[in-house]
Design an enzyme around this catalytic site. Structure first.
Site, PDB file in Angstrom:
ATOM      1  N   GLY A 155      61.833 -57.859 -30.023  1.00 51.28           N
ATOM      2  CA  GLY A 155      62.941 -56.708 -29.713  1.00 51.28           C
ATOM      3  C   GLY A 155      63.019 -56.039 -30.885  1.00 51.28           C
TER       4      GLY A 155
ATOM      5  N   LEU B 268      67.322 -61.330 -34.315  1.00 50.69           N
ATOM      6  CA  LEU B 268      66.431 -60.580 -33.118  1.00 50.69           C
ATOM      7  C   LEU B 268      65.120 -61.433 -33.083  1.00 50.69           C
ATOM      8  CD1 LEU B 268      67.232 -58.130 -31.823  1.00 50.69           C
ATOM      9  CD2 LEU B 268      66.051 -56.690 -33.512  1.00 50.69           C
ATOM     10  N   HIS B 269      64.683 -61.622 -31.986  1.00 50.24           N
ATOM     11  CA  HIS B 269      63.103 -62.032 -31.548  1.00 50.24           C
ATOM     12  C   HIS B 269      62.313 -60.733 -32.008  1.00 50.24           C
ATOM     13  CE1 HIS B 269      59.901 -63.516 -29.646  1.00 50.24           C
ATOM     14  NE2 HIS B 269      60.318 -64.640 -29.689  1.00 50.24           N
ATOM     15  N   PRO B 270      61.289 -61.235 -32.627  1.00 53.91           N
ATOM     16  CA  PRO B 270      60.457 -60.200 -33.132  1.00 53.91           C
ATOM     17  C   PRO B 270      59.934 -59.115 -32.024  1.00 53.91           C
ATOM     18  CG  PRO B 270      59.653 -62.046 -34.100  1.00 53.91           C
ATOM     19  CD  PRO B 270      60.912 -62.815 -33.067  1.00 53.91           C
TER      20      PRO B 270
ATOM     21  N   PRO C  46      67.057 -59.614 -27.269  1.00 54.97           N
ATOM     22  CA  PRO C  46      66.273 -60.948 -27.291  1.00 54.97           C
ATOM     23  C   PRO C  46      66.738 -61.631 -28.443  1.00 54.97           C
ATOM     24  CG  PRO C  46      64.376 -59.578 -27.378  1.00 54.97           C
ATOM     25  CD  PRO C  46      65.534 -58.699 -27.228  1.00 54.97           C
TER      26      PRO C  46
END
Lengths: 388, 271
Positions: free
Chosen positions: A244, A240-242, A175
């Site tokens: 992920g 990156l979304h956290p 993500p």
């Protein structure tokens, strides 16, 4: 995190193919995460059915349409289901799998004494047909344990054991950055200019017909010049979304390359690698297991582990089982573990040494949502391309 | 040297305006009219001509350079303005998007270049008269030496700029690929500067949707002072060719020489 972290113990976690009767537990997992994996009962049931067929199919008769769904049990908590992850045999089966590929063009003008390294994004189908790791989700209370390691890497044990079912290349979407409201800087800078709507809205309007392919066909077909994107979107590339972080870290440790491909919608990194080069696959070896006394009481309450952790898998297809235990040269399986693995004395198992020791604290693991709605503010430690 | 009578409908001014070849002595005056970086060299080849308009007893008030075939020694660059339709009936979407593609499409064409009139000395009607004289003169010259010139004729028009001379089109596109000052580059390298800058510009189509709004709206927009020139060229039969200049997004007008009224019938500037 509200629950007390579980303590790792040999044989505590079991990875196995999902079954139809996991539906209720999967629903609970899905509703707890609220994102990513579908919480629609009918859709989940469909996925389970497809997975059951995939596991039951003959390995040498794989069509590429298979989607394998695994679940992770905590045997130390009565076999509670604490995670799920999947493998799609062939990305974009029957259609195309779209990615942006990072490329750099160097242009120079000797007269002006100027030289440009221009970052461009190329819409490509490079990853069509590769094996795709999907839907990683672990109960947040287990993020720091060996459970996510088994959940993610155990799939590689399965792939290595059934190479006929899979492609030699493997990928996993991760993500990208998005905020609470679902606003995504990359989508806003790219997709929105061609749709005038939010991505979830575009997905809904596609009427469920392979939304990604429809949308991708509407995107610009020529390379995107990154310098023309708004600053915020440039910084979001490959970020990156956290949520992920944990699954992505595991993939990086396995030797995946996270710098070449991007998700075309949110700009998150799509990790990619060659199956044979991955750490777990390279370390995987066949060996003989012995029956023996329990290494601990199974709950892990007072387990003292002095030997290295290993992934251990037994069986193939729907009989596939995997766990984590500590061992030196040959594994010793107690009765409970042997039963969980469906292991019979005299049969061989596969092991692969595990040198990871759990994820980082306070990281919520989640599946791979398209537009996660968890709060923004993760580490921006990975370099943004094309920035000074 | 040739002369023409400039008349307006009311016959208000009847002085004889001459179109003449530019001489060395005229260059300083014309340099003051032309933008920085314009070619100020006297033509060396017969087929290239540089003409001015002179009013009796006064300095030059307009000029035009005819180039016989451009881009053959130094490449010339433009953006081609294209259109792409993104349609998906399933999504209820039908969207037109414009693209800019760096090109050398007008290579080999003849060019009416560095066309300028003295806005300080002439009112708009007079500017139109002076420019008509020059354009008609050039077209008649081409007609009389038809074998010397190619099939196509183009003219670049200046794009919009703000009071400081900054082009929103440049700031929205070119500036992302060349950090230097384009006007400084023009002063330093003369007409060749665009070729140098083009080496740094995107080679693949650029969707205009990725440009800032003011850069998008500057595409193919002519600078207000040059509207009179645009009209004169349009009257002569030159039309927007879906190309723009790489620096300020000004439109390129083109015509097929054998179809231009002045070449076909030899009609006067007012015809």
């Amino acid at each position: 995190m509200t629950t007390t972290p579980a303590t790792d113990a040999p044989g505590r976690y079991l990875l196995r193919p999902a079954r139809a009767d996991d539906l209720g537990a999967l629903e609970r997992l899905a509703s707890a995460s609220a994102i990513g994996i579908t919480s629609l009962r009918t859709e989940l049931a469909g996925q389970l059915e497809r997975s059951t067929q995939s596991f039951a199919s003959a390995a040498d008769d794989a069509s590429g349409e298979e989607h394998y769904l695994f679940v992770l049990e905590d045997l130390g908590a009565g076999g509670r289901l604490i995670g799920t992850a999947g493998i799609a045999a062939s990305a974009g089966f029957n259609d195309r799998f779209y990615s942006y590929r990072n490329e750099f063009i160097v242009q120079a003008s000797a007269a002006l004494g100027a030289r440009n390294r221009i970052h461009t994004l190329h819409l490509c189908h490079d990853l069509t047909g590769v094996t795709l790791l999907t839907g990683f989700h672990i109960d947040a209370a287990y993020a720091d344990t060996l459970a996510p390691q088994l959940l993610s890497r155990g799939r590689l044990m399965f792939i290595a054991g059934s190479p006929q079912r899979f492609a030699p290349r493997i990928a996993a979407e991760n993500p990208g950055l998005a905020d609470d409201a679902g606003q995504c800087p990359f989508w806003d800078a790219v997709g929105r200019r061609f749709f005038d709507m939010d991505y979830p809205q575009a997905e809904r309007r596609s009427g469920g017909r392979s939304p990604k392919a429809w949308i991708a066909e509407l995107m610009p077909q020529s390379p995107l010049y990154v310098p023309l994107l708004p600053e915020q979107a440039q910084w979001a590339l490959g970020q990156l979304h956290p949520v992920g972080e944990l699954p992505f870290q595991i993939l990086m440790d396995e030797g995946f390359d996270g710098d070449t491909y991007l998700n075309i919608f949110d700009g998150g990194p799509t990790a990619e690698g060659r199956v044979q080069m991955l750490k777990t696959v390279a370390r995987r070896r066949i060996c003989t297991a012995r029956s023996g006394p329990a290494a601990c009481d199974g709950t892990g309450a007072s387990a003292r582990v002095t030997e290295p952790w290993h992934l251990l898998s037994a069986g193939d297809g729907e009989e596939f089982r995997a766990t984590v235990l500590s061992m030196r040269d040959e594994p010793q399986l107690d009765a409970a573990t042997a039963a969980a693995l469906n292991w019979r004395p005299g049969t061989s198992v596969h092991v692969a040494r595990l040198d990871a020791v759990g994820g980082e604290p306070e990281v919520e693991a989640s599946p791979l949502p398209r537009l996660p709605d968890a709060p923004e503010g993760g580490e921006a430690q990975r370099p943004a391309w094309g920035r000074p | 040297m040739s002369t023409d009578m400039a008349k307006d409908e009311g016959g208000a001014h009847v002085e004889r305006w001459c179109v003449q070849d530019v001489a060395a002595a005229d260059v300083p005056v014309l340099a003051g009219l032309l933008p920085a970086g314009a070619d100020l060299s006297l033509p060396e080849r017969e087929a290239e001509r540089w003409w001015l308009v002179r009013r009796p007893g006064r300095a030059a008030c307009a000029c035009l350079r005819l180039r016989p075939a451009i881009g053959l020694e130094q490449p010339r660059h433009w953006y081609h303005v294209g259109c792409v339709v993104h349609a998906a009936a399933e999504l209820g979407l039908f969207q037109r998007r414009h693209t800019l593609l760096l090109c050398n499409d007008h290579t080999g064409a003849a060019e009416l270049a560095d066309i300028v009139s003295d806005a300080a000395a002439l009112d708009l009607d007079q500017q139109a008269d002076a420019l008509r004289l020059l354009v008609h003169h050039a077209l008649r010259h081409i007609a009389q030496h038809r074998g010397t010139y190619p099939a196509q004729l183009v003219a670049e028009l200046p794009g919009v700029r703000d009071a400081q001379g900054r082009s929103p089109f440049w700031l929205g596109l070119g500036a992302h690929f060349y950090e230097g000052d384009p006007q400084e580059a023009a002063r330093r390298f003369g007409p060749a500067w665009r070729g140098h800058v083009a080496a740094l510009l995107p080679r693949q189509p650029v969707y205009t949707a990725f440009l800032a709004a003011d850069a998008q709206s500057a595409i193919a927009q002519v600078a207000p002072p040059a509207r009179v020139l645009m009209q004169v060229l349009a009257d002569a039969g030159l039309r927007y060719s879906h190309h723009v200049t790489v620096d300020d997004g000004g439109p390129v007008q083109e015509g097929w020489i054998d179809g231009l009224p002045a070449v076909l019938g030899g009609g006067g500037p007012r015809s």
